[in-house]
Design a protein around this motif. Structure first.
Motif, short mmCIF file in Angstrom:
data_model
loop_
_atom_site.label_atom_id
_atom_site.label_comp_id
_atom_site.label_asym_id
_atom_site.label_seq_id
_atom_site.Cartn_x
_atom_site.Cartn_y
_atom_site.Cartn_z
N LEU A 179 0.83 -1.20 0.00
CA LEU A 179 0.00 0.00 0.00
C LEU A 179 0.87 1.26 0.00
O LEU A 179 0.53 2.26 -0.65
N ALA A 180 2.00 1.23 0.70
CA ALA A 180 2.91 2.40 0.68
C ALA A 180 3.51 2.56 -0.72
O ALA A 180 3.60 3.69 -1.24
N ARG A 191 2.16 1.67 -3.50
CA ARG A 191 1.05 2.18 -4.33
C ARG A 191 0.93 3.71 -4.21
O ARG A 191 0.69 4.40 -5.20
N CYS A 192 1.12 4.23 -2.99
CA CYS A 192 1.05 5.69 -2.78
C CYS A 192 2.25 6.39 -3.42
O CYS A 192 2.10 7.47 -3.99
N ARG A 216 -6.94 5.12 1.92
CA ARG A 216 -6.51 5.93 0.77
C ARG A 216 -6.80 5.21 -0.55
O ARG A 216 -7.24 5.83 -1.52
N CYS A 217 -6.58 3.89 -0.58
CA CYS A 217 -6.86 3.11 -1.80
C CYS A 217 -8.36 2.99 -2.05
O CYS A 217 -8.81 3.05 -3.20
N VAL A 244 -0.86 10.32 4.82
CA VAL A 244 0.00 9.50 3.94
C VAL A 244 1.42 10.07 3.96
O VAL A 244 2.40 9.31 4.07
N LEU A 279 -3.46 3.75 4.77
CA LEU A 279 -3.11 3.47 3.38
C LEU A 279 -4.21 2.68 2.68
O LEU A 279 -4.50 2.91 1.50
N LEU A 322 4.98 8.19 5.01
CA LEU A 322 6.15 8.04 4.13
C LEU A 322 7.36 8.78 4.69
O LEU A 322 8.50 8.45 4.35
#
Lengths: 206, 206
Positions: free
Chosen positions: A186-187, A189-190, B189-190, B168, B186, B172
């Motif tokens: 998921l990270a 993907r971001c 977020r998706c 997010v 996350l 990161l």
């Protein structure tokens, strides 16, 4: 190692929080096995006290290895599921190793693929009071077959290259349930979504 | 509870994997503390054997509570960081509780906010061989103040409503390090990104 995530704007802000200041009265080892220790901690904060039990597994590292928008997953038998689970390569950081070296080594050992260029992706802790297992995740988009994959019934049973968006679907459908793989995919993907946006070009098809 | 993620296309495929079939020879309790038990397991697979040590914390649940694109975070002192950490509300599933009830209760207890409508978001395990702590995460976009927030030095010190994209960024940038919060934010977020795409309307500004 180079690159990694570079925010395209000012760092996000979190409010400052005045924290209590504990004085640790006692810390004692209450259990040890080949994979972890358990310590009992009595922490005195002045106006109150708390007992913690900390399970220490040591640090670990994992890697999102990507080729043409597909993510490299391994299948291993996992005891708590009583079936094979699909996960990114990863494992415990050995003495004297950096997390980056671990990620590189585990990928090579488990899959036969080498990673040229590693980028820090996300770092997390499974628990903040009770589980010491600092987990560092990297990604690599320069992945090459170093030696042919050899299945091992006691370790990695199979490999698969799964498109990034399918990995996300498998997570949201609860068919990938491993915290390391979920956080990592998921990270990534971001990062891909933001890179597409920041550079004015579309994210890689995946 | 209603809704939740509905994939807009056929389920993603993972290859079938033939798994070894272990015969568990022994399972014995080797440690117990107020928060967890540790069991030693010797598993016999026929051509090989493995020893597992399983730390069982029981199940837990958490919630991404969202209002106008902002995510509700709590600050608590966390022993392994020795400072306050920002996290989503969550905690252990009590006996007789469903994970959904836990998520609802923890949000109310920790923040004073009630959640009208819960949607399943992601389910994960911190470890697949060694840590039993099945974690169910929900989201709610119908969040209301039920009673004013009361800071407690021994529990929640402060609250913040942080825009989703800033959450997010904080992940990161490694300024949010909690596995529960990372997986939850996350995944949400998706879901937001896909909802925007699936319904032909933009994702909520956040």
């Amino acid at each position: 190692m180079s690159g990694g995530f570079r925010p395209g704007r000012a760092p996000a802000l979190l409010p400052e929080v005045a924290t209590p200041s504990p004085r640790i009265a006692t810390r004692s080892l209450v259990h040890r096995n080949p994979f972890a220790t358990v310590s009992a901690v009595h922490a005195d904060f002045g106006s109150f006290a708390k007992d913690y039990y900390v399970v220490d597994f040591g640090p670990r590292a994992g890697i999102v290895a990507v080729n043409e928008g597909r993510v490299l997953l391994t299948a291993q038998y996992r005891f708590l599921l009583d079936r094979a689970a699909w996960e990114i390569p990863g494992g415990r950081v050995d003495d004297g190793e950096s997390p980056e070296q671990t990620a590189r080594r585990e990928c090579l050992e488990e899959t036969g693929f080498s990673c040229d260029d590693l980028h820090p992706l996300v770092t997390y802790r499974p628990g903040l009071d009770n589980v010491e297992n600092l987990t560092s995740v990297f990604y690599s988009e320069r992945v090459k077959e170093h030696r042919p994959f050899q299945p091992d019934p006691a370790e990695v049973l199979s490999l698969a290259w799964i498109p990034l968006e399918d990995c996300v679907s498998l997570i949201l459908e609860q068919r990938i349930v491993d915290a390391l793989t979920i956080s990592a995919v998921l990270a990534y993907r971001c990062v891909v979504a933001r890179r597409g946006k920041d550079h004015g070009r579309p994210a890689p098809r995946s």
